[in-house]
Design an enzyme around this catalytic site. Structure first.
Site, PDB file in Angstrom:
ATOM      1  N   ASP B 310     -34.309  -3.944  -4.511  1.00 47.30           N
ATOM      2  CA  ASP B 310     -35.327  -3.434  -5.411  1.00 47.30           C
ATOM      3  C   ASP B 310     -34.643  -2.940  -6.669  1.00 47.30           C
ATOM      4  OD1 ASP B 310     -37.794  -3.837  -4.238  1.00 47.30           O
ATOM      5  OD2 ASP B 310     -37.419  -2.233  -2.796  1.00 47.30           O
ATOM      6  N   THR B 381     -54.446   5.642 -15.703  1.00 43.68           N
ATOM      7  CA  THR B 381     -55.016   5.068 -14.490  1.00 43.68           C
ATOM      8  C   THR B 381     -54.642   3.601 -14.447  1.00 43.68           C
ATOM      9  OG1 THR B 381     -57.065   4.309 -15.469  1.00 43.68           O
ATOM     10  CG2 THR B 381     -57.049   6.577 -14.663  1.00 43.68           C
ATOM     11  N   ALA B 382     -54.682   3.085 -13.237  1.00 42.00           N
ATOM     12  CA  ALA B 382     -54.313   1.681 -13.069  1.00 42.00           C
ATOM     13  C   ALA B 382     -55.294   0.797 -13.819  1.00 42.00           C
ATOM     14  CB  ALA B 382     -54.289   1.318 -11.591  1.00 42.00           C
ATOM     15  N   LYS B 383     -56.532   1.328 -14.027  1.00 44.75           N
ATOM     16  CA  LYS B 383     -57.551   0.514 -14.673  1.00 44.75           C
ATOM     17  C   LYS B 383     -57.348   0.445 -16.202  1.00 44.75           C
ATOM     18  CE  LYS B 383     -62.450  -0.195 -14.565  1.00 44.75           C
ATOM     19  NZ  LYS B 383     -63.673   0.590 -14.662  1.00 44.75           N
ATOM     20  N   THR B 384     -57.151   1.617 -16.793  1.00 49.12           N
ATOM     21  CA  THR B 384     -56.991   1.626 -18.252  1.00 49.12           C
ATOM     22  C   THR B 384     -55.583   1.246 -18.672  1.00 49.12           C
ATOM     23  OG1 THR B 384     -56.338   3.924 -18.262  1.00 49.12           O
ATOM     24  CG2 THR B 384     -58.683   3.477 -18.500  1.00 49.12           C
ATOM     25  N   MET B 386     -53.392   3.090 -19.702  1.00 49.26           N
ATOM     26  CA  MET B 386     -52.986   3.860 -20.878  1.00 49.26           C
ATOM     27  C   MET B 386     -53.100   5.339 -20.534  1.00 49.26           C
ATOM     28  SD  MET B 386     -54.979   2.046 -24.031  1.00 49.26           S
ATOM     29  CE  MET B 386     -56.563   2.488 -23.411  1.00 49.26           C
ATOM     30  N   SER B 387     -52.340   6.155 -21.260  1.00 54.11           N
ATOM     31  CA  SER B 387     -52.577   7.588 -21.174  1.00 54.11           C
ATOM     32  C   SER B 387     -52.605   8.083 -22.620  1.00 54.11           C
ATOM     33  CB  SER B 387     -51.476   8.280 -20.379  1.00 54.11           C
ATOM     34  OG  SER B 387     -50.243   8.147 -21.062  1.00 54.11           O
ATOM     35  N   LYS B 398     -51.229   5.681 -25.572  1.00 56.17           N
ATOM     36  CA  LYS B 398     -50.025   4.841 -25.474  1.00 56.17           C
ATOM     37  C   LYS B 398     -50.137   4.085 -24.149  1.00 56.17           C
ATOM     38  CE  LYS B 398     -46.760   7.912 -23.141  1.00 56.17           C
ATOM     39  NZ  LYS B 398     -47.557   9.071 -22.710  1.00 56.17           N
ATOM     40  N   ASP B 521     -40.590  -0.468   2.286  1.00 52.05           N
ATOM     41  CA  ASP B 521     -41.169   0.740   2.853  1.00 52.05           C
ATOM     42  C   ASP B 521     -42.671   0.639   3.075  1.00 52.05           C
ATOM     43  OD1 ASP B 521     -41.733   0.672   0.193  1.00 52.05           O
ATOM     44  OD2 ASP B 521     -40.973   2.667  -0.273  1.00 52.05           O
TER      45      ASP B 521
END
Lengths: 562, 685
Positions: B310, B381-384, B386-387, B398, B521
């Protein structure tokens, strides 16, 4: 000495030069490709398959393959035994020979179906032309072909992935005989006849010798045809009792050279065939190199000992050890012949080996005790050597930190079991045979000599049978019930236990996948590995036989030097 | 101090065990040593009957031989016992964790009050139990409700507590560990006797240690050699008898000497140490905090030639760091930095913090009070994908280029081609581009850099020399992955890796004849783990992952794989080296013994006695004393393993051949001569 070096050098050069094209040819035969003889042979091959009711594509499981080999050889054993016992009522028996004793007939039959050709009889004094040609001559072909067939099966085991079959024994047997053995024998037989080897069905001739007065019987027979395959198939059983020391069996320098060449030719060529078949010629060449090196070293020591270590008699000019050697051959040729016939499991002789120097005799014995892997028998020598290669790979492979593998096949417990059987059986049976012999109360009466040399004579005889070689040292009364029976059983075990093990090894390898090679893989085709292989072969041989040799030839050496 | 005590105990225990192991039941398991054992019994009998006048050697000599043979057997037992000792001590401490506790078995997962108390060893698979703070988890299981911190030091030795919670990849709990806080509802996945702790105890103790495939193959070779020597020495009786009667001097060699010779020649060195090597290998793995489910797995580790690693944690440091601000045309770098810093102030991720740090380093931009600004933080969030931050009607975001592009286009803004170029450039340099937007204007790109760990490149180089391919597994896009792969010097990479892609990759390599190792894992790693030849599951991972793997790494360290390969190789190398040494020894032993053995029959053979040994007896005694002592001398090597070097097979072979092959020939010459001199000087022979 320089003439000896020149002859040996010439021999080796011609051998190596011929082994490459022949090896390539045999590879094509093994893999079923078209060769220049195909046009003539294919129709014959087809009609044999048809006659046998077999399909060209049929393949066998290892079990079936092994069973076929064993049952085929067993029928051969019964057949050869039967012919001898009934030879008086069979044709081509101009000298009216009667049946030999049952134990001698058994010994001879066992000897010829195992490619040993140990001869407790003397051909011209006891066997009819029919027995010689149809009984023994046929086995000379078939046992050679059997050895090569089993080698083919093993080779296929390395090439295949996840396969449960290893080819067809009948096909291997027939193709080897038709494409390799018969054509080569034909050529050699014709040349031998041109040199004066006899080939006739006429009865023995009475002549009057030049010395005047005294009459002599000259034995004749269909010799050339049998001598050709005797050398090519590493059989070694002479048509005449004196084998290749007899003028009608080996009359000229050329016949001698060609016979020498034929002894090692096929075993050497098979190394090349193996390399080509596994698609890595280097692998075949490195095994070849190991065999050649062992051979040359043995030859050098043997020749040196014969030339320089002979007892010097007062008032006689030192000329090498000429006792028991033919004048026409001399020391060098006799030594070369001795090395070639014991390296390969040929066992024909052109000199009296009993008269070799102690060290010379030891080299002959030791070459056989190595398990007949320095060229060895046709097919069987190479499959034996491959067992040693796997053994070497196993020890060396561990030292590089991987599960050992050879040609991409992982060597696991079952493989080791088979390899150990192949390696273990010959020395074990040889030691057992010798030990039972010395326990016989009449043992000392079988020997010409006493003391160390006497023990050498006995050890040599059982080594020869225990290695499927057939070479006779001399000085040992072979035709006794004890030796005939024990020796016969030994020869059968030594031939067939390893052979069956090889077939099962082939089956097991065939079923494995091929592991990819990397820098972490142990190379089995470089100088280091060749060196290791040589060391392992010598080590196993020495560890098994050094104590026995110390009581025989080594003691002989130290007691005869002044 | 404690360690010293432990070692002392192990030592004492091993001595006790050496005698306990003298029972035929145990001796029969080791064919090579069985020969020595029988030889010892036989010579002891010979010693006793010598008083009845049945003598083949003088009684004192026979006694000496018998004693040395008994010591040889004891030494072999000791070697095995000491190797087992550490494991046994470890097992004892594990056992103390596995006490039966009262478990609260629930009727249904929702009602915590309705329980019956059941002894932990009576729990069945599928039972649901409730565990609260301070209690021990009664049995292995999956958390189906709740979250808690758990002290797993009993099995991992790591004292920092770990979080276990329902769902996700941290749901597996192990029986014998203790809850430090909160509560959990656990569904039992193993029954008494087959729990993780049970397996672990069995493994470290060696109780379930079956002979591994390679060990069996080697055993076959050793047995074969022993059979050869048995026949070689046994046939010497009739041979020497025959020859001596022929020569008329000397006599057959004695049974005592035949037995001594057999023991000398049989591969007793490797025979005695073989099982300790295996146990020690397992033990080294345990010390690396890896638990192998079978010895077979360790051997396979030695054969592995493809490592799937990994990226994160193994090749790169866990976190990416902001390294450059790249503004688009018309925006200053400082403006970009300012916006980026603002949007990251509330961002607790490592990337977010590194942006704040970089802004401070470059422009001295300090932290600001977000509440004073009236700002609200917009989480990733995984959807947007962006934060960012909303303040005073401004929206700063961003995120991934694609997400930001959609965002800005939605707002009616423009996504400049220039930005596109920068993004591509950063990605192809191995960085992760974060695009920063304020309202509907693109400000620029933050270059997040993956930091390749120090020394990994050299490490992979070494692995390559040994023929091991390293393959980096990453979720990054192919361009980024390629750049990091080049920097780290891996042989290949799998970008945008999904569990399916991993599985396909493994199958692909296997079909080409490679052996593949990987770590995993998550539950979604389970198929790939099951497919890999060596599969190391992280202890923090899910039950499914642990079951699919054939090893568990208690430290959950991604670099462990490399250590495991090393231990596997070392195990095989040690076996090979000691086998070679053992067989090489025989050469010297032959030279020592044979000339003097037949002295009576052929005095001339003394010409070969170039070692100048005093007599038949002194030579044989010296050889078997050496034979016994070498076992003791090599125990440390068997336990530690031979020295491991990362180099190509050819060099490795040459090196080990020189040390153990050539060394194996030379060492006994010197040692036997020395012992012979000592025996002679002390007047014992």
């Amino acid at each position: 000495m320089s003439s000896i070096v020149i002859e040996d050098g010439l021999f080796l050069i011609v051998l190596v030069a011929l082994s490459f094209p022949l090896g390539h040819y045999i590879y094509k035969v093994m893999t079923g490709q078209t060769v220049f003889l195909s046009r003539v042979i294919v129709p014959v091959e087809r009609s044999i398959y048809k006659l046998m009711g077999m399909n060209d594509e049929d393949e066998m499981s290892p079990r079936k393959y092994a069973f076929s080999v064993v049952i085929f050889s067993f029928i051969g054993l019964i057949f050869v035994f039967g012919i001898q016992m009934f030879q008086s009522s069979l044709p081509f028996n101009p000298e009216n020979f009667q049946a030999p004793s049952w134990d001698l007939a058994f010994n001879t039959a066992a000897s010829f179906v195992t490619n040993t050709n140990w001869q407790a009889y003397s051909g011209e004094l006891s066997l009819s032309y029919f027995t010689q040609a149809v009984g023994l001559g046929v086995q000379n072909f078939l046992t050679a072909a059997t050895g090569i067939a089993v080698l083919f099966a093993l080779t296929r085991g390395f090439i295949a992935t996840k396969k449960t079959t290893i080819g067809s024994f009948w096909k291997d047997l027939i193709r080897t005989t038709l494409y390799v053995l018969i054509p080569l024998s034909l050529i050699l037989a014709i040349i031998l006849v041109s040199q004066g080897v006899v080939q006739t069905l006429a009865p023995y001739k009475e002549i009057v010798t030049l010395q005047g007065g005294s009459a002599q019987t000259v034995p004749l027979g269909p010799a050339a045809s049998q001598i050709a395959i005797k050398q090519l198939g590493t059989n070694g059983g002479g048509f005449f009792g004196l084998n290749s020391a007899f003028p009608l069996e080996n009359p000229t320098a050329l016949s001698n050279f060609l016979q020498l060449l034929s002894i090692l030719l096929i075993p050497a060529a098979l190394c090349i065939s193996f390399g080509k078949a596994v698609k890595d010629s280097k692998q075949g060449r490195s095994i070849y190199a190991a065999m050649l090196i062992l051979f040359v070293v043995a030859l050098a020591v043997l020749t040196y000992s014969e030339q320089y270590l002979a007892p010097v008699f007062q008032g006689v000019m030192a000329s090498g050890n000429m006792e028991g050697k033919e004048i026409i051959h001399g020391v060098g040729t006799s030594a070369l012949w001795g090395a070639a016939t014991t390296a390969a499991s040929n066992g024909s002789v052109n000199a009296m080996l009993d008269s070799f120097t102690p060290l010379g005799g030891m080299i002959l014995m030791f070459l056989m005790q190595l398990g007949e892997v320095v060229f060895g028998g046709v097919g069987s020598g190479l499959y034996g050597m491959i067992a040693f290669v796997i053994l070497t790979v196993f020890i060396a492979g561990l030292m590089v930190g991987r599960t050992p593998e050879y040609l991409g096949k992982k060597i696991e417990a079952f493989d080791m079991k088979m390899v150990c059987l192949i390696v273990l059986v010959p020395p074990l049976l040889t030691l057992f045979g010798t030990a039972t012999a010395v326990l016989m109360p009449q043992a000392s009466t079988w020997l010409t000599n006493s003391g160390a040399h006497g023990f050498s004579e006995l050890l040599y005889a059982f080594t020869s049978m225990g290695a499927n070689n057939g070479s006779a040292f001399g000085g040992f009364t072979a035709n006794t019930i004890f030796t005939n029976v024990i020796g016969g059983i030994m020869m059968l075990f030594v031939r067939f236990i390893p052979l069956v093990a090889v077939v099962f090894l082939a089956g097991n390898l065939s079923n494995k996948k091929i592991v990819a090679a990397s820098d972490g893989t142990l190379s089995t085709s470089n100088a280091l590995f060749v060196g290791l292989l040589i060391v392992i072969v010598l080590l196993i041989g020495a560890l098994s036989f050094l104590p026995a040799l110390a009581l025989g030839p080594i003691a002989d050496f130290f007691t005869t030097i002044k | 101090m404690k360690d010293k005590d432990l070692n002392k105990n192990i030592f004492k225990d091993a001595i006790r065990q050496s005698f306990a192991k003298l029972t035929p039941r145990i001796q029969i398991k080791n064919p090579v040593m069985l020969v020595v054992y029988i030889g010892a019994i036989f010579t002891t009998i010979l010693f006793f009957i010598s008083f009845a006048g049945i003598k083949d050697e003088n009684s004192g000599y026979t006694l000496a031989i018998a004693l040395i043979l008994w010591f040889t057997v004891l030494f072999a037992n000791f070697a095995e016992a000491i190797a087992e000792g550490r494991g046994r001590a470890q097992a004892d401490s594990l056992r103390s964790a596995r006490k039966d506790v009262k478990a609260k078995k629930l009727k249904s997962a929702s009602n915590f009050e309705d329980y019956t108390e059941v002894l932990s060893n009576l729990l069945k698979k599928g039972d649901i139990v409730y565990v609260k703070s301070g209690e021990q988890i009664p049995m292995d299981g999956d958390v189906i409700d709740g979250a808690a911190s758990v002290d797993e030091s009993a099995i991992t030795g790591e004292s920092a507590p770990v979080i276990r919670e329902s769902g996700g990849d941290r749901s597996a709990v192990t029986g014998g560990t203790t809850l430090l806080s909160d509560w959990l509802v656990v569904q039992v996945t193993a029954e008494a006797g087959e729990s993780f702790l049970d397996k672990m105890i069995a493994m470290v103790e060696g109780a379930s240690r079956k002979k591994t495939p390679n060990e069996i193959a080697l055993q076959i070779l050793l047995v074969t050699l022993t059979i050869i020597f048995l026949v070689v020495t046994a046939t010497l009786l009739p041979f020497s008898n025959f020859v001596s009667s022929q020569v008329g001097q000397g006599s057959a060699i004695s049974i005592t000497n035949v037995i001594a010779l057999l023991v000398c020649l049989a591969p007793t060195t490797i025979g005695a140490l073989l099982s300790s090597i295996g146990i020690a290998g397992m033990s080294r793995l345990n010390q690396a905090n890896v638990l192998a489910m079978s010895g077979r797995a360790i051997e396979a580790a030695g054969d592995v030639d493809v490592l799937l690693l990994d990226k994160t944690g193994t090749i790169t440091l866990g976190n990416r760091q902001a390294s450059v601000f790249i503004p688009v045309n018309g925006v200053t770098e400082k403006d970009l930095a300012d916006a980026a810093q603002l949007s990251s102030l509330a961002d607790e991720t490592a990337e977010g913090r590194s942006i704040v740090v970089l802004a401070k380093e470059r422009f001295g931009i300090r932290g600001r009070d977000l509440t004073k600004l009236g700002a609200t933080f917009v989480e990733f969030t995984a959807k947007t994908r962006m934060s960012g931050i909303d303040y005073q009607g401004n929206e700063i975001r961003k995120g991934a280029a694609e997400a930001v592009k959609n965002f800005v286009l939605d707002k009616g803004g423009d996504y400049p081609e220039e930005c596109n170029q920068i993004v591509k450039q950063v990605a192809s340099d191995g960085g992760t581009p974060l695009v920063v937007v304020k309202n509907n204007i693109i400000l620029g790109v933050i270059y997040l850099k993956d930091i390749v760990k120090n020394g990994v490149k050299e490490r992979f180089e070494d692995l390559r020399k040994m023929g091991i391919k390293t393959i980096m597994i990453t979720g990054d896009n192919p361009m980024t992955a390629a750049a990091i792969a080049a920097e780290a010097g891996v042989d290949d990479f799998l970008a945008e890796a999904t569990p399916e892609a991993k599985l396909i990759l493994i199958r692909d390599y296997q079909s080409k004849g490679h052996l593949v190792a990987m770590t995993g894992d998550g539950t979604n790693d389970a198929p790939a783990l099951a497919q890999a030849d060596v599969a190391v599951a992280m202890n923090t991972g899910t039950q499914a992952a642990k079951e699919a793997g054939n090893m568990v790494d208690l430290d959950s360290s991604p670099t462990k794989l490399i250590d495991i390969v090393r231990i596997g190789k070392q195990l095989l190398m040690t076996r090979g080296a000691l086998t070679t040494f053992s067989v090489a020894n025989d050469v010297a032993k032959y030279f020592a013994i044979i000339p003097v053995l037949f002295f009576g029959i052929y005095p001339q053979l003394m010409a070969l006695n170039f070692m100048g040994l005093t007599s038949t007896k002194s030579a044989i005694l010296s050889a078997i004393i050496y034979n016994a002592l070498i076992i003791i001398a090599l125990i440390p090597l068997a336990l530690k393993g031979v020295k491991y070097h990362e180099m190509p097979a050819g060099k490795l072979l040459k090196r080990n051949m020189l040390i153990y092959g050539l060394g194996g020939i030379v060492a006994p010459f010197v040692a036997i001569k020395l012992i012979d001199v000592l025996l002679t000087v002390s007047g014992l022979v």
